[in-house]
Write a protein that holds these residues in place. Structure first.
Motif, PDB file in Angstrom:
ATOM      1  N   HIS A 146     -86.589  36.761  46.247  1.00 44.66           N
ATOM      2  CA  HIS A 146     -85.935  38.128  45.582  1.00 44.66           C
ATOM      3  C   HIS A 146     -86.936  38.774  44.453  1.00 44.66           C
ATOM      4  O   HIS A 146     -87.087  40.021  44.483  1.00 44.66           O
ATOM      5  CB  HIS A 146     -84.666  37.360  44.728  1.00 44.66           C
ATOM      6  CG  HIS A 146     -83.918  38.461  44.417  1.00 44.66           C
ATOM      7  ND1 HIS A 146     -83.343  39.648  44.989  1.00 44.66           N
ATOM      8  CD2 HIS A 146     -83.447  38.731  43.079  1.00 44.66           C
ATOM      9  CE1 HIS A 146     -82.478  40.310  44.170  1.00 44.66           C
ATOM     10  NE2 HIS A 146     -82.742  39.807  42.690  1.00 44.66           N
ATOM     11  N   SER A 147     -87.658  37.892  43.691  1.00 37.83           N
ATOM     12  CA  SER A 147     -88.405  38.314  42.577  1.00 37.83           C
ATOM     13  C   SER A 147     -89.761  39.230  43.472  1.00 37.83           C
ATOM     14  O   SER A 147     -90.153  40.158  42.947  1.00 37.83           O
ATOM     15  CB  SER A 147     -89.212  37.133  41.716  1.00 37.83           C
ATOM     16  OG  SER A 147     -88.220  36.535  41.316  1.00 37.83           O
ATOM     17  N   HIS A 148     -90.276  38.446  44.552  1.00 42.90           N
ATOM     18  CA  HIS A 148     -91.270  39.056  45.290  1.00 42.90           C
ATOM     19  C   HIS A 148     -91.125  40.540  45.755  1.00 42.90           C
ATOM     20  O   HIS A 148     -91.738  41.300  45.427  1.00 42.90           O
ATOM     21  CB  HIS A 148     -91.883  38.195  46.548  1.00 42.90           C
ATOM     22  CG  HIS A 148     -93.040  38.745  47.106  1.00 42.90           C
ATOM     23  ND1 HIS A 148     -94.204  38.547  46.698  1.00 42.90           N
ATOM     24  CD2 HIS A 148     -93.095  39.243  48.443  1.00 42.90           C
ATOM     25  CE1 HIS A 148     -95.349  39.186  47.450  1.00 42.90           C
ATOM     26  NE2 HIS A 148     -94.572  39.456  48.364  1.00 42.90           N
ATOM     27  N   LEU A 192     -85.187  32.765  44.608  1.00 45.92           N
ATOM     28  CA  LEU A 192     -85.522  33.375  43.365  1.00 45.92           C
ATOM     29  C   LEU A 192     -86.894  33.920  43.802  1.00 45.92           C
ATOM     30  O   LEU A 192     -87.240  34.930  43.381  1.00 45.92           O
ATOM     31  CB  LEU A 192     -85.687  32.347  42.531  1.00 45.92           C
ATOM     32  CG  LEU A 192     -84.248  32.480  41.363  1.00 45.92           C
ATOM     33  CD1 LEU A 192     -84.650  31.373  40.318  1.00 45.92           C
ATOM     34  CD2 LEU A 192     -83.727  33.615  40.921  1.00 45.92           C
ATOM     35  N   LEU A 193     -87.767  33.087  44.325  1.00 46.21           N
ATOM     36  CA  LEU A 193     -88.924  33.569  44.715  1.00 46.21           C
ATOM     37  C   LEU A 193     -89.216  34.668  45.509  1.00 46.21           C
ATOM     38  O   LEU A 193     -89.697  35.781  45.122  1.00 46.21           O
ATOM     39  CB  LEU A 193     -89.785  32.501  45.153  1.00 46.21           C
ATOM     40  CG  LEU A 193     -91.336  32.535  44.893  1.00 46.21           C
ATOM     41  CD1 LEU A 193     -91.655  32.209  43.468  1.00 46.21           C
ATOM     42  CD2 LEU A 193     -92.062  31.461  45.676  1.00 46.21           C
TER      43      LEU A 193
END
Lengths: 187, 182
Positions: free
Chosen positions: A127-129, A124-125
């Motif tokens: 992908h978010s970044h 998630l981190l």
């Protein structure tokens, strides 16, 4: 004699009329050589605007127009670097595809074990970044806003590191993301 | 043939229309005509300024009134970004707040959050759940669709139209279902 000269006379009459016409056309029809080009544009703005049939919508107002090199230079094509291009693109897709089972599985299993939960958080981190990076690259382009671009990317880097540490704390001190969501959801 | 007639004959020879004599007026006019295109010498920096001012007159990129919505149009594409950005912001705000909680004295543990959620009325709970679920569902559905497009599949216009309807209605219905019944 007269019949022989008639065509010549006709031509002379036509010529003199045309010359008068050319001489009496207002001077504004021919831009003076001393008029700066820019003022010509301004003068013709109405004429040019008539070609733009649709109205202007300033959803994203155009930023400062930064032109590197001279007016008619070709666009510099950067050297292809796969780590910044196709590898990066594929990497983003692999992360996105990997998130599908990891986000859907908790709906079936109720929750995830700690390892899978940590994997979900890490993906998630990332992908978010990378998603936010793309947003910055698209809407704060480097060539127009070099300063804001750099600041935004660094703020994003700092935020991602802090969020990562926060998620690590949450994973180690609390019940884990999927279990926490489940508890809040069923509260 | 007397002398006078010879003179007339010679004159007729001279003024008989030919390609050259017919074009004399036009050639004379051509020297008088001026074209509107004038060249002006400008310095490179002036040229840059002119180009920049011309570029400001151009239509701006999301030129929505120029779109033909019946053509292939990835209508939902930007909403993937909007929902993703929203969820990322929520995730970052929560985890950074959780990291800062010992300093600020906030209580963001899962137990406290669950207790807080339990105290809310059903409508507020369902509303908040919908606010979380719809972006998630939309991002999931349309993100999957984008992954399929990235495999160079599903670019036929009817497929795209059906996909648009499926993504919008599917995400709304599933979000409503999850928010209200799960």
């Amino acid at each position: 004699m007269a019949s022989a000269l008639r065509p010549m006379l006709l031509r002379q009459t036509a010529l003199s009329a045309a010359t008068r016409r050319a001489a009496t056309v207002p001077a504004s029809a021919f831009p003076s050589r001393v008029t700066p080009f820019q003022s010509t544009i301004v003068k013709n703005a109405g004429r040019i605007a008539a070609f733009h049939a649709s109205s202007r919508r300033s959803l994203l107002p155009p930023g400062p127009q930064v032109i590197k090199g001279t007016v008619n230079d070709a666009v510099p094509v950067p050297d292809p670097v796969p780590t910044h291009g196709s590898y990066h693109w594929t990497f983003e897709r692999v992360i996105a595809a990997g998130l599908i089972p990891l986000t859907v599985a908790p709906f079936a299993a109720g929750s995830l074990n700690p390892v899978l939960d940590a994997t979900l958080c890490a993906l998630l981190l990332v992908h978010s970044h990378s998603g936010f990076q793309s947003i910055i690259i698209d809407y704060v382009p480097k060539r127009k806003y070099p300063g804001a671009y750099k600041i935004s990317l660094w703020l994003l880097n700092i935020a991602t590191v802090l969020a990562g540490v926060g998620l690590y704390e949450f994973e180690t001190n609390d019940v884990g993301v999927t279990e926490a969501v489940k508890r809040v959801w069923n509260a | 043939m007397n002398a006078q007639r010879i003179g007339v004959r010679a004159l007729q020879q001279v003024v008989r229309p030919n390609a050259f004599s017919q074009n004399i007026p036009r050639l004379m006019l051509a020297s008088l005509q001026t074209r509107g295109a004038a060249t002006v010498k400008v310095t490179p920096s002036e040229a840059q300024t002119i180009l920049a001012s011309q570029r400001l007159q151009r239509p701006v990129s999301p030129h929505l009134s120029a779109y033909d919505f019946k053509q292939t149009w990835f209508s939902a594409s930007v909403w993937t970004r909007i929902t993703g950005g929203g969820m990322t912001t929520a995730l970052y705000v929560f985890s950074i707040s959780y990291l800062a909680a010992p300093l600020t004295g906030w209580h963001l543990e899962s137990a406290t959050l669950a207790t807080a959620a339990a105290s809310l009325p059903f409508a507020a709970k369902a509303g908040l759940k919908l606010l979380v679920t719809w972006p998630f569902m939309f991002h999931l559905f349309n993100g999957t669709r984008h992954l399929v497009w990235d495999l160079a599949k599903g670019y036929k216009r009817p497929v795209i139209h059906a996909g648009n309807i499926a993504v919008w209605s599917g995400s709304l219905l599933s979000a409503l279902g999850i928010a209200c019944f799960l």
